[in-house]
Enzyme design. Structure first.
Site, PDB file in Angstrom:
ATOM      1  N   CYS A   1       0.847  -1.205   0.000  1.00 33.67           N
ATOM      2  CA  CYS A   1       0.000   0.000   0.000  1.00 33.67           C
ATOM      3  C   CYS A   1       0.880   1.251   0.000  1.00 33.67           C
ATOM      4  O   CYS A   1       1.616   1.495  -0.952  1.00 33.67           O
ATOM      5  CB  CYS A   1      -0.948  -0.015   1.199  1.00 33.67           C
ATOM      6  SG  CYS A   1      -1.988  -1.477   1.344  1.00 33.67           S
TER       7      CYS A   1
ATOM      8  N   ASP B   1      -9.923  -2.298  -6.342  1.00 37.72           N
ATOM      9  CA  ASP B   1      -8.935  -1.400  -5.743  1.00 37.72           C
ATOM     10  C   ASP B   1      -9.078  -0.027  -6.383  1.00 37.72           C
ATOM     11  O   ASP B   1      -8.658   0.198  -7.513  1.00 37.72           O
ATOM     12  CB  ASP B   1      -7.525  -1.944  -5.960  1.00 37.72           C
ATOM     13  CG  ASP B   1      -6.466  -1.210  -5.169  1.00 37.72           C
ATOM     14  OD1 ASP B   1      -6.718  -0.063  -4.759  1.00 37.72           O
ATOM     15  OD2 ASP B   1      -5.375  -1.783  -4.968  1.00 37.72           O
TER      16      ASP B   1
ATOM     17  N   HIS C   1      -8.106  -3.858  -1.958  1.00 33.86           N
ATOM     18  CA  HIS C   1      -6.869  -3.198  -1.537  1.00 33.86           C
ATOM     19  C   HIS C   1      -6.534  -3.588  -0.097  1.00 33.86           C
ATOM     20  O   HIS C   1      -7.390  -3.553   0.784  1.00 33.86           O
ATOM     21  CB  HIS C   1      -7.052  -1.680  -1.643  1.00 33.86           C
ATOM     22  CG  HIS C   1      -5.817  -0.897  -1.375  1.00 33.86           C
ATOM     23  ND1 HIS C   1      -4.905  -0.586  -2.357  1.00 33.86           N
ATOM     24  CD2 HIS C   1      -5.333  -0.355  -0.237  1.00 33.86           C
ATOM     25  CE1 HIS C   1      -3.922   0.118  -1.836  1.00 33.86           C
ATOM     26  NE2 HIS C   1      -4.152   0.267  -0.551  1.00 33.86           N
TER      27      HIS C   1
END
Length: 252
Positions: free
Chosen positions: A141, A187, A219
């Protein structure tokens, strides 16, 4: 989907529960860090990994993953990129990630490029001080951007990203080594069009690259997947195996 078959990691597996087995050390300019070291009989003596985490920083999930990279032979260090200001998990209601990046929880502890990049360098230096000559990096991330940003000038040799956030086209185009990515079907930060842009850039690079797409996940799945869901558990484990297989091929 292209995927290298995992080797040693098949037998080592993935830990989802338990107490972390690494230890905390100081690196660089008095930066806290978690380090996991491999068993002597499995260690890749000259290869190690800097783990650049998501906004949740050093916590049990990232520690267990570092331990598992170590179990597969790689010394793995997670510096405290946020100076003790990592976000609580679960994320607080109303949390403003952009405000947190700009100024931290208190407004005077920013987590911007000027503050994160030097910590990446400190993590790399900490590995090199231990005799490691080939440095890989994993970024999850938020952390993916900083793997890509520092993937140049012989700082990082091999990279792995999962569900990257905020990486620019210019940063992707500047990398200098093999890069593998794990992406989620759902995502909003790294959607289909961004994956296609990334493929085009990597395709022109002449470097080894790989993008694996996992269905049924969102995500964050590679670190924070719901382990009661067979789909999410499978994707989380396979993303880890993907990273280990990539490092086994290009780093050790």
């Amino acid at each position: 989907m292209t995927s290298n078959q995992p080797g040693q990691c098949c037998s080592v597996g993935v830990r989802h529960e338990g107490e972390p087995t690494g230890k905390f050390i100081k690196i660089g300019n008095n930066i806290d860090a978690y380090i996991a070291t491999p068993p002597a009989d499995k260690a890749h003596q000259h290869a190690g990994i800097v783990y650049v985490p998501d906004i949740f920083g050093i916590w049990v999930n990232s520690q267990l993953m570092a331990d598992q990279f170590a179990a597969n032979g790689y010394t793995c260090v997670i510096p405290d990129f946020f100076n003790g200001d990592q976000v609580a998990n679960p994320r607080p209601d109303g949390f403003d990630v952009m405000a947190w990046i700009a100024g931290g929880s208190t407004g005077d502890n920013p987590h911007t490029e000027a503050h994160i990049d030097p910590v990446v360098l400190a993590g790399v230096a900490a590995l090199r001080e231990r005799g490691i000559t080939k440095v890989g990096a994993v970024g999850y991330c938020f952390g993916a951007k900083y793997v890509v940003r520092n993937f140049k000038d012989n700082i990082i040799d091999v990279g792995f990203l999962a569900h990257p956030s905020f990486v620019t086209e210019e940063e992707f185009a500047a990398i200098t080594g093999p890069l593998s990515m794990a992406a989620a079907q759902t995502d909003s930060i790294f959607p289909l069009e961004k994956r296609i842009e990334s493929e085009k850039i990597l395709g022109k690079s002449g470097l080894p690259w790989q993008i694996n797409l996992f269905s049924g996940v969102e995500h964050g799945f590679a670190v924070r997947g719901d382990l009661t869901s067979p789909v999410q558990r499978f994707a989380k484990e396979q993303a880890f195996f993907q990273a280990v297989a990539w490092f086994d091929e290009h780093l050790k």
